[in-house]
Scaffold this motif. Structure first.
Motif, PDB file in Angstrom:
ATOM      1  N   UNK A  38      26.226  39.276 168.273  1.00 35.35           N
ATOM      2  CA  UNK A  38      26.906  40.419 168.885  1.00 35.35           C
ATOM      3  C   UNK A  38      28.421  40.231 168.829  1.00 35.35           C
ATOM      4  N   UNK A  39      28.896  39.013 169.078  1.00 35.91           N
ATOM      5  CA  UNK A  39      30.342  38.746 168.979  1.00 35.91           C
ATOM      6  C   UNK A  39      30.839  38.975 167.558  1.00 35.91           C
ATOM      7  N   UNK A  40      30.079  38.514 166.561  1.00 37.05           N
ATOM      8  CA  UNK A  40      30.455  38.753 165.160  1.00 37.05           C
ATOM      9  C   UNK A  40      30.553  40.251 164.889  1.00 37.05           C
ATOM     10  N   UNK A  41      29.581  40.983 165.371  1.00 39.65           N
ATOM     11  CA  UNK A  41      29.554  42.434 165.166  1.00 39.65           C
ATOM     12  C   UNK A  41      30.778  43.093 165.791  1.00 39.65           C
ATOM     13  N   UNK A  42      31.130  42.681 167.004  1.00 40.28           N
ATOM     14  CA  UNK A  42      32.287  43.259 167.683  1.00 40.28           C
ATOM     15  C   UNK A  42      33.587  42.946 166.946  1.00 40.28           C
ATOM     16  N   UNK A  43      33.719  41.719 166.471  1.00 47.19           N
ATOM     17  CA  UNK A  43      34.961  41.304 165.805  1.00 47.19           C
ATOM     18  C   UNK A  43      35.087  41.912 164.414  1.00 47.19           C
ATOM     19  N   UNK A  44      34.017  41.847 163.626  1.00 47.47           N
ATOM     20  CA  UNK A  44      34.103  42.239 162.223  1.00 47.47           C
ATOM     21  C   UNK A  44      33.834  43.719 161.955  1.00 47.47           C
ATOM     22  N   UNK A  45      33.377  44.458 162.941  1.00 42.76           N
ATOM     23  CA  UNK A  45      33.121  45.888 162.721  1.00 42.76           C
ATOM     24  C   UNK A  45      34.395  46.682 162.476  1.00 42.76           C
ATOM     25  N   UNK A  46      35.537  46.109 162.805  1.00 41.81           N
ATOM     26  CA  UNK A  46      36.789  46.809 162.546  1.00 41.81           C
ATOM     27  C   UNK A  46      37.219  46.689 161.080  1.00 41.81           C
ATOM     28  N   UNK A  47      36.568  45.834 160.321  1.00 45.20           N
ATOM     29  CA  UNK A  47      36.856  45.664 158.894  1.00 45.20           C
ATOM     30  C   UNK A  47      35.892  46.571 158.122  1.00 45.20           C
ATOM     31  N   UNK A  48      36.417  47.489 157.301  1.00 46.48           N
ATOM     32  CA  UNK A  48      35.576  48.499 156.648  1.00 46.48           C
ATOM     33  C   UNK A  48      34.353  47.949 155.909  1.00 46.48           C
ATOM     34  N   UNK A  49      34.504  46.885 155.125  1.00 40.94           N
ATOM     35  CA  UNK A  49      33.364  46.378 154.354  1.00 40.94           C
ATOM     36  C   UNK A  49      32.248  45.911 155.281  1.00 40.94           C
ATOM     37  N   UNK A  50      32.609  45.142 156.308  1.00 42.40           N
ATOM     38  CA  UNK A  50      31.604  44.647 157.249  1.00 42.40           C
ATOM     39  C   UNK A  50      30.961  45.794 158.017  1.00 42.40           C
ATOM     40  N   UNK A  51      31.771  46.768 158.392  1.00 43.37           N
ATOM     41  CA  UNK A  51      31.239  47.924 159.115  1.00 43.37           C
ATOM     42  C   UNK A  51      30.215  48.661 158.251  1.00 43.37           C
ATOM     43  N   UNK A  52      30.555  48.867 156.989  1.00 41.62           N
ATOM     44  CA  UNK A  52      29.651  49.555 156.060  1.00 41.62           C
ATOM     45  C   UNK A  52      28.344  48.783 155.883  1.00 41.62           C
ATOM     46  N   UNK A  54      27.047  46.601 157.938  1.00 46.12           N
ATOM     47  CA  UNK A  54      26.340  46.627 159.210  1.00 46.12           C
ATOM     48  C   UNK A  54      25.606  47.933 159.427  1.00 46.12           C
ATOM     49  N   UNK A  55      26.233  49.039 159.019  1.00 43.41           N
ATOM     50  CA  UNK A  55      25.573  50.342 159.149  1.00 43.41           C
ATOM     51  C   UNK A  55      24.412  50.466 158.163  1.00 43.41           C
ATOM     52  N   UNK A  56      24.593  49.882 156.991  1.00 44.42           N
ATOM     53  CA  UNK A  56      23.569  49.971 155.943  1.00 44.42           C
ATOM     54  C   UNK A  56      22.339  49.115 156.281  1.00 44.42           C
ATOM     55  N   UNK A  57      22.562  47.876 156.696  1.00 45.03           N
ATOM     56  CA  UNK A  57      21.460  46.941 156.910  1.00 45.03           C
ATOM     57  C   UNK A  57      21.123  46.695 158.376  1.00 45.03           C
ATOM     58  N   UNK A  58      21.935  47.178 159.273  1.00 39.29           N
ATOM     59  CA  UNK A  58      21.658  47.021 160.701  1.00 39.29           C
ATOM     60  C   UNK A  58      21.803  45.581 161.178  1.00 39.29           C
ATOM     61  N   UNK A  59      20.975  45.226 162.140  1.00 39.50           N
ATOM     62  CA  UNK A  59      21.064  43.901 162.753  1.00 39.50           C
ATOM     63  C   UNK A  59      20.719  42.774 161.790  1.00 39.50           C
ATOM     64  N   UNK A  60      19.965  43.071 160.748  1.00 41.95           N
ATOM     65  CA  UNK A  60      19.650  42.031 159.765  1.00 41.95           C
ATOM     66  C   UNK A  60      20.916  41.509 159.085  1.00 41.95           C
TER      67      UNK A  60
END
Length: 73
Positions: A38-52, A54-60
């Motif tokens: 969850x911490x990784x998700x919060x920190x890296x979701x502001x970076x477009x590639x990681x956000x994309x 994360x949206x594509x593959x979800x929690x996996x």
């Protein structure tokens, strides 16, 4: 020489039985890893590639990212 070999094999048996199953995680470890993901998700979701990703593959994706980190703990 046979008695020494027998002693070695009998001494090793209890140690082998105490080894945890591969892939087993106690509930505390599972919860700690979920919080780290969850911490990784919060920190890296502001970076477009990681956000994309994360949206594509979800929690996996976040689980795989955490598991691949060298210093994940």
């Amino acid at each position: 020489m046979t008695s020494t070999d027998e002693n070695l094999s009998t001494d090793a048996a209890p140690r082998l039985r105490r080894r945890p199953l591969t892939g087993y995680q106690n509930p505390q470890e599972q919860e700690r890893r979920k919080r780290a993901q969850q911490r990784l998700k919060e920190v890296y979701s502001s970076i477009p590639w990681y956000k994309e990703q994360g949206e594509k593959d979800g929690d996996l994706f976040w689980k795989a990212l955490h598991d691949s980190a060298v210093l994940r703990d």
